[in-house]
Design a protein around this motif. Structure first.
Motif, mmCIF file in Angstrom:
data_model
loop_
_atom_site.group_PDB
_atom_site.id
_atom_site.type_symbol
_atom_site.label_atom_id
_atom_site.label_comp_id
_atom_site.label_asym_id
_atom_site.label_seq_id
_atom_site.Cartn_x
_atom_site.Cartn_y
_atom_site.Cartn_z
ATOM 1 N N LYS A 66 -28.419 28.899 40.240
ATOM 2 C CA LYS A 66 -28.094 28.479 38.878
ATOM 3 C C LYS A 66 -26.783 27.698 38.926
ATOM 4 C CE LYS A 66 -27.293 30.149 34.165
ATOM 5 N NZ LYS A 66 -27.108 31.341 33.304
ATOM 6 N N MET A 67 -26.885 26.383 38.706
ATOM 7 C CA MET A 67 -25.738 25.503 38.868
ATOM 8 C C MET A 67 -25.014 25.214 37.550
ATOM 9 S SD MET A 67 -26.103 25.166 42.105
ATOM 10 C CE MET A 67 -24.953 23.887 42.609
ATOM 11 N N LYS A 68 -25.691 25.444 36.439
ATOM 12 C CA LYS A 68 -25.073 25.186 35.131
ATOM 13 C C LYS A 68 -25.794 25.993 34.075
ATOM 14 C CE LYS A 68 -26.161 20.828 35.653
ATOM 15 N NZ LYS A 68 -26.337 19.377 35.467
ATOM 16 N N ASN A 69 -25.142 26.191 32.937
ATOM 17 C CA ASN A 69 -25.780 26.860 31.811
ATOM 18 C C ASN A 69 -26.705 25.882 31.093
ATOM 19 O OD1 ASN A 69 -24.544 29.472 32.031
ATOM 20 N ND2 ASN A 69 -22.633 28.511 31.342
ATOM 21 N N VAL A 70 -27.672 26.398 30.377
ATOM 22 C CA VAL A 70 -28.679 25.549 29.736
ATOM 23 C C VAL A 70 -28.038 24.545 28.798
ATOM 24 C CG1 VAL A 70 -30.688 25.538 28.217
ATOM 25 C CG2 VAL A 70 -30.467 27.296 29.961
ATOM 26 N N GLY A 109 -32.384 17.257 30.467
ATOM 27 C CA GLY A 109 -33.770 17.502 30.074
ATOM 28 C C GLY A 109 -33.835 18.264 28.769
ATOM 29 N N GLY A 110 -35.021 18.613 28.330
ATOM 30 C CA GLY A 110 -35.192 19.347 27.076
ATOM 31 C C GLY A 110 -35.099 18.399 25.894
ATOM 32 N N GLY A 111 -34.877 18.931 24.703
ATOM 33 C CA GLY A 111 -34.769 18.089 23.519
ATOM 34 C C GLY A 111 -36.067 17.375 23.263
ATOM 35 N N GLU A 112 -35.991 16.028 23.199
ATOM 36 C CA GLU A 112 -37.188 15.238 22.946
ATOM 37 C C GLU A 112 -38.068 15.166 24.192
ATOM 38 O OE1 GLU A 112 -35.975 11.486 21.477
ATOM 39 O OE2 GLU A 112 -35.026 12.280 19.680
ATOM 40 N N ASP A 113 -37.485 15.450 25.356
ATOM 41 C CA ASP A 113 -38.266 15.486 26.587
ATOM 42 C C ASP A 113 -39.192 16.699 26.546
ATOM 43 O OD1 ASP A 113 -39.140 15.720 29.281
ATOM 44 O OD2 ASP A 113 -37.412 14.556 29.926
ATOM 45 N N LYS A 114 -40.369 16.576 27.139
ATOM 46 C CA LYS A 114 -41.345 17.672 27.137
ATOM 47 C C LYS A 114 -41.035 18.721 28.207
ATOM 48 C CE LYS A 114 -45.018 14.727 25.289
ATOM 49 N NZ LYS A 114 -46.369 14.162 25.507
ATOM 50 N N ASN A 136 -31.545 23.594 35.147
ATOM 51 C CA ASN A 136 -30.235 24.104 35.552
ATOM 52 C C ASN A 136 -30.293 24.876 36.876
ATOM 53 O OD1 ASN A 136 -31.637 26.299 34.512
ATOM 54 N ND2 ASN A 136 -29.849 27.223 33.540
ATOM 55 N N ILE A 137 -31.388 24.706 37.599
ATOM 56 C CA ILE A 137 -31.606 25.419 38.865
ATOM 57 C C ILE A 137 -31.791 24.431 40.013
ATOM 58 C CG2 ILE A 137 -33.201 26.919 40.138
ATOM 59 C CD1 ILE A 137 -31.653 28.455 38.119
ATOM 60 N N THR A 186 -22.627 29.346 38.287
ATOM 61 C CA THR A 186 -22.021 28.590 37.186
ATOM 62 C C THR A 186 -20.505 28.729 37.147
ATOM 63 O OG1 THR A 186 -22.548 30.455 35.722
ATOM 64 C CG2 THR A 186 -24.064 28.594 35.717
ATOM 65 N N SER A 187 -19.995 29.930 37.451
ATOM 66 C CA SER A 187 -18.541 30.136 37.403
ATOM 67 C C SER A 187 -17.829 29.371 38.511
ATOM 68 C CB SER A 187 -18.212 31.626 37.518
ATOM 69 O OG SER A 187 -18.646 32.152 38.758
#
Length: 692
Positions: free
Chosen positions: A247-251, A256-261, A266-267, A450-451
């Protein structure tokens, strides 16, 4: 190192015209990696000599021998456009070498660390003879093939001049050519191009690994599936260890996401393979450290049950009752404890007027929870005390475990109550770091980094915008390996995080690990901060980070003897003239050339390092020039190299020292008679000798 470093060997001499000539078939004159599969075929011949015919593998005999074990035409496997070309790139020998650059190095004469500025395919081929089976750990972070990455274009039909143009120089028209090119997702061979790059490099990496060696490969979703299948093919599916999700970052900060399907990404992935699973030593366990005070508070907020809440403040009077035996018949002594005192963490905090966090810190070794473990010891103790009556419900035992972390020492355990609940100590699952107590949570195949990503840009005190990995990650991987003397390779070095991690961990645990970094001198973007800071190529960033990190680590550990140096080597053409005949008229010219096979102005120290590699010696071999002889020492063996004329007394001195091998340039002999005489002397002394 005591030798001339810039002296050309091709200065005019008054040697006789009957100086011996040399044919290009000499073993040290052959190209690096000239027969990649030669050793594999030799091993196969030892096992199955019947499948060879006139020194060549006979496929018909192999099929006959294996019979029904031959795969059918319909088979499981990974195929792609250009796979055969990738194997040709693997088998194609390199005629280049590595040239030392002391001026760009740190502690060149003494360090055991290596930095190679080169295309990594060429470097891996050159390293084969010297380092095959000697690398304990490889970590690589190759291009992820996102569609914006540059991948290597493996065209080594280029001349050395072409290569120099390809790594960053502009051509006569001002156009910039590269040995790597952008691999767009619009490209019809998008995955194929990436696999063609990876296949030969992973094959060569496999050869370099020791039998118990491990390779870690960072990758993301774009090529994870293809890489897994490729590694199964090269390393063997049976040698797959794990696929760790990072896990490299928080969501909230992921793409990606949002209008993207698609879901937000974050992995990343970390594929782990060993060369031989049967030889692999189990990894050291991986823990995540969580500060106890924060952890207890988190449990309360999440309404979870925190078990480590009891403190034994007085162990009571210890009295021997009787003994029983374990499964092997060894003694287990049983004691009762009377007058003991146990309080809760909350009670003790109130009693001493301190916070619960301070209780955990002060009484860390006395805090416990009770458990009902599946153990062969507990029922034996219960059976031994069955029917006996005591005025206490606390017991302890002493025995010597045959395995585990307490193997071979007297170990004490405590049991409480009618059901003999075992004390499980907080100190067994925690660690004190700089005065703070941390709970050690065992990690599996999901690691939250993430930290560690927050201050990543500041690590190494140098800017790098191409997917920098945290030192924490690489240190964790190295710690998993266990051995503090490992040789670690990273042939996609980038900003040299791996080198930094090796030096930092050595400083922390007094290790003696060494590294080999390989990085192409890929040009930095003229708009980047790195370019503005004066770093024209990524390899410049790599070297400067190692310098800065090494200086800082050494300053922070003034009382420790640490190796924070590194030898720099760069890819160049061979110092020997190439045997190449384009037409019949060139034969005489080529034979004349081999009167002296060295190129004009070839430097002696460069020739020595090229011969060193062809002899299969490490780049860290010590070199001393004395009385016309270069003396090399590697892994407690000595070797001699003679580049210029040497007296008979000089050869006698070499014979007296009995080196493992002696290499002499033909031009060092006055004539064929002297050469023949010296060869006979070495043969009579049963010493390995070769002339070029």
């Amino acid at each position: 190192m005591n030798q001339p470093t810039n002296q050309p060997t091709n200065q005019p001499t008054n040697q006789p015209t009957n100086q011996p000539t040399n044919q290009p078939t000499n073993s040290l004159k052959t190209a690096h990696n000239s027969d990649f599969f030669g050793e594999k075929l030799a091993k196969l011949r030892q096992i199955l000599p019947e499948i060879f015919s006139e020194h060549a593998l006979d496929l018909d005999k192999l099929k006959t021998l294996l019979g029904e074990h031959i795969a059918s035409n319909e088979r499981y496997g990974l195929n792609w456009a250009g796979k055969s070309v990738a194997y040709q790139a693997l088998q194609r020998p390199t005629h280049n070498t590595l040239t030392p650059c002391p001026d760009e190095s740190v502690d060149f004469d003494t360090t055991q660390n290596i930095f190679i500025e080169s295309d990594n395919l060429e470097a891996l081929k050159i390293l084969q003879k010297s380092y095959a089976g000697k690398i304990k750990m490889i970590y690589i972070d190759p291009p992820y093939n996102t569609g914006n990455d540059f991948i290597y274009h493996d065209d080594f039909s280029q001349t050395q001049k072409d290569y120099e143009i390809a790594i960053g120089d502009r051509d006569i028209n001002g156009q910039l050519l590269k040995s790597f090119k952008k691999n767009s997702k619009d490209n019809g061979h998008y995955h194929s191009n990436w696999l063609n790059m990876m296949l030969p490099r992973l094959h060569l990496a496999h050869t370099l690994l020791s039998d118990d060696g491990v390779i870690f490969i960072s990758i993301d979703d774009n090529e994870q599936a293809q890489l897994k299948l490729l590694c199964d093919e090269i390393f063997g599916e049976e040698n797959f260890i794990s696929n760790i999700s990072l896990k490299m970052k928080n969501v909230a900060g992921a793409s990606g996401g949002g209008e993207d399907k698609k879901l937000k990404k974050n992995i990343e992935h970390l594929l782990i393979y060993t060369k031989n699973y049967q030889e692999l030593t189990p990894f050291n366990p991986v823990f995540e450290l969580i500060e106890i005070g924060n952890l207890v508070q988190m449990y309360k907020l999440e309404n979870k049950s925190w078990k480590y809440t009891s403190v034994i403040v007085n162990y009571g009077e210890k009295k021997y009752i009787k003994s029983t035996t374990d499964g092997a018949g060894d003694e287990i002594k049983i004691f009762l404890r009377s007058g003991y005192k146990i309080l809760s963490v909350t009670e003790l905090a109130k009693l001493e007027n301190i916070s619960e966090v301070e209780v955990y810190k002060k009484y860390a070794r006395n805090i416990f929870q009770t458990a009902m473990p599946q153990s062969s010891i507990r029922p034996r103790v219960m059976e031994a005390l069955n029917g006996m009556v005591f005025d206490t419900d606390l017991f302890s035992i002493e025995y010597i475990p045959k395995s585990g972390r307490n193997k071979g020492v007297v170990y004490e355990q405590f049991y409480k109550g009618e059901k003999f609940r075992l004390f499980s100590w907080l100190s067994d699952v925690s660690e004190d770091i700089d005065g703070k107590l941390y709970k050690k949570e065992m990690q599996g195949t999901f690691w939250d980094l993430t930290s560690q990503m927050n201050n990543l840009s500041k690590e190494g005190e140098i800017s790098f915008e191409n997917g920098k990995k945290p030192i924490f990650l690489i240190k964790r991987l190295i710690e998993m390996m266990g051995d503090k003397n490992d040789l670690i390779l990273d042939f996609f070095a980038g900003s040299a995080t791996t080198a930094h991690a090796v030096m930092q961990l050595n400083a922390e645990d007094n290790g003696n690990r060494q590294f080999i970094m390989v990085q192409l001198p890929e040009l930095t973007d003229e708009k980047s901060e790195a370019y503005k800071a004066g770093f024209k190529a990524i390899s410049d960033i790599s070297k400067e980070r190692i310098r800065r990190a090494g200086a800082k680590i050494k300053a922070e550990n003034p009382n420790k003897t640490l190796d924070t140096g590194f030898k720099v080597f760069k890819l160049t053409g061979s110092n020997f003239k190439a045997w190449q005949i384009d037409d019949d008229n060139a034969i005489a010219e080529q034979l004349e050339m081999y009167i002296n096979p060295l190129k004009d102005n070839a430097k002696e120290i460069d020739i020595v390092y090229e011969l060193l590699l062809k002899m299969g010696l490490k780049l860290t071999a010590t070199i001393e020039f004395k009385d016309g002889v270069y003396w090399l020492t590697c892994e407690n063996k000595s070797y001699a190299i003679v580049l210029n004329s040497l007296s008979q007394d000089g050869f006698n001195t070499i014979i007296a020292k009995k080196p493992a091998k002696t290499v002499v340039l033909d031009k060092a002999f006055l004539n064929d008679s002297e050469k023949s005489n010296v060869i006979l002397q070495f043969k009579d002394a049963n010493l390995n000798f070769e002339s070029i």
